[in-house]
Design an enzyme around this catalytic site. Structure first.
Site, short mmCIF file in Angstrom:
data_model
loop_
_atom_site.label_atom_id
_atom_site.label_comp_id
_atom_site.label_asym_id
_atom_site.label_seq_id
_atom_site.Cartn_x
_atom_site.Cartn_y
_atom_site.Cartn_z
CD GLN A 201 -1.71 -2.25 1.94
OE1 GLN A 201 -0.54 -2.65 2.00
NE2 GLN A 201 -2.70 -2.90 2.52
CG ASP A 242 -6.55 -0.43 10.06
OD1 ASP A 242 -5.31 -0.26 10.08
OD2 ASP A 242 -7.22 -0.38 9.03
O1 MRU Z 1 -5.54 -3.43 4.82
P1 MRU Z 1 -5.78 -2.00 4.49
O2 MRU Z 1 -5.05 -1.50 3.30
O3 MRU Z 1 -7.26 -1.66 4.48
O4 MRU Z 1 -5.13 -1.29 5.74
C1 MRU Z 1 -5.64 -0.23 6.39
C2 MRU Z 1 -4.76 0.87 6.23
O5 MRU Z 1 -4.84 1.54 5.22
C3 MRU Z 1 -3.75 1.19 7.21
O6 MRU Z 1 -3.55 0.28 8.21
C4 MRU Z 1 -3.94 2.59 7.69
O7 MRU Z 1 -2.81 3.00 8.32
C5 MRU Z 1 -5.18 2.81 8.52
S1 MRU Z 1 -6.50 3.40 7.56
C6 MRU Z 1 -6.34 5.15 7.61
#
Ligand code: MRU
Length: 367
Positions: A201, A242
């Site tokens: 990501q 999250d």
């Molecule tokens: O698995 P994902 O890509 O949905 O992960 C979540 C995230 O994008 C990150 O953990 C992020 O730092 C938190 S969401 C602003």
């Protein structure tokens, strides 16, 4: 935010038919800007599960529109409950999903079925607008943390992990909102972008959106952050989250905990951008109480990218018979967190500070 001069949000109602839901397919970035139309609740559930949309706040917003599409098909009680159950089961760690579904349920359940469709679209739109306003506030409250390092016009080096930019939210982002504001204010800001294996990501999304906004950045291997901190090349770390427990433990993309340890060892401030929709008031101990999503081992054993002939290719990078494990999040204990950047201001990662900032009391916690 803008892509090549065009303003975008990550999710919106189609401007021609006024009911289908458009998203940016994040599995195609940075190679293609694909804007699929979602027309059913099941398509939204798939988009969340397969990570066409991802990032805690955006998952919540998408689920809200999933409920709206369900109400368009059948606004009865049974279908409302079914939609909430199906959407709620798509991903386990980000609490914003459950927060948005609870908000939709509280809004829709008392209503007559005939009025639910319009009310669901309106509430989903309100969730999106609230997210944008929340992230703007996080940006404003986080900006002084960056400008404090900018004395004499010096460059400020910030390390971030995963993608907590506008692509992870409806707009602005959480961790990246203060960075965009610092950049727009003329501060010389530079971001160390951790690639964030296995789904990359950082390399594919954070680098993409920072580049489109003109923010200086450098992609690094996940393992490089500690080394950069030891050499004084990181002024502060800002990550998203999250789920944050009421006592300030932080679940975030796998690898975040190791950066918090390295930051503590090197005296680097470690800040977490946290909208209130990401706080889970029902739990205290993040390690024992936050469910950690286990994703497919193929995300570890394979990589997708642009081949030298220009085609998009998926290749295997692990011996054929080696199994792979893929925990998608980890928990950083509150003691390693310098503080939380919330829409109400900076907050210590402790139960009393969080309760005071959000006027919550322990007895409210189980609500
Ligand atoms: O698995 P994902 O890509 O949905 O992960 C979540 C995230 O994008 C990150 O953990 C992020 O730092 C938190 S969401 C602003």
């Amino acid at each position: 935010m803008k892509i090549d001069g065009t303003p975008f949000r990550t999710i919106w109602v189609d401007e021609t038919d006024h009911w289908s839901v458009r998203i940016i397919d994040q599995t195609k970035l940075p190679w293609a800007l694909d804007l699929p139309r979602l027309t059913t609740m099941d398509e939204v559930a798939h988009a969340i599960k397969a990570m066409l949309v991802r990032g805690a706040p955006l998952i919540g917003a998408a689920a809200a529109y999933g409920v709206a599409l369900a109400m368009r098909a059948d606004a009865g009680d049974a279908n409302l409950n079914h939609a909430i159950e199906v959407l709620g089961a798509t991903r386990p760690t980000a609490i914003n999903l459950r927060w948005a579904l609870a908000r939709m349920a509280a809004h829709l359940k008392p209503l007559n079925a005939r009025t639910r469709e319009a009310a669901a679209y309106a509430e989903a739109a309100a969730i999106c607008d609230d997210d944008v306003a929340t992230n703007q506030s996080i940006g404003k409250h986080g900006l002084p943390l960056i400008s404090a390092h900018a004395h004499g016009g010096r460059r400020v080096n910030i390390l971030t992990h995963c993608n907590a930019g506008w692509l992870a939210t409806v707009d602005w982002g959480t961790a990246l909102a203060p960075i965009y504001m610092a950049h727009d204010a003329g501060i010389d800001v530079h971001v160390w972008v951790e690639e964030t294996r296995p789904r990359n990501q950082g390399a594919s999304l954070t680098a993409y959106e920072l580049g489109k906004h003109g923010v200086k950045h450098t992609v690094i291997a996940d393992n490089a952050g500690g080394h950069l901190m030891q050499h004084g090349d990181v002024d502060l770390v800002i990550v998203g989250t999250d789920r944050v427990t009421r006592s300030g433990d932080v679940a975030n993309k796998i690898g975040t905990y190791l950066k918090a340890l390295a930051a503590r060892d090197n005296g680097v401030p470690f800040w977490v951008a946290c909208p209130s929709s990401t706080i889970d008031w029902t739990i205290s101990d993040g390690l024992s109480d936050i469910p950690i999503e286990e994703r497919a081992g193929t995300e570890v054993t394979r990589m997708t990218g642009r081949a030298l002939d220009g085609s998009i290719a998926t290749i295997r990078i692990v011996p054929k018979d080696s199994p792979a494990a893929n925990p998608a999040f980890d928990v950083t204990p509150a003691r390693l967190v310098s503080g939380l950047i919330t829409e109400r201001g900076l907050c210590a990662a402790t139960e009393p500070a969080l309760a005071a900032m959000f006027e919550r009391h322990v007895e409210d916690a189980l609500i």
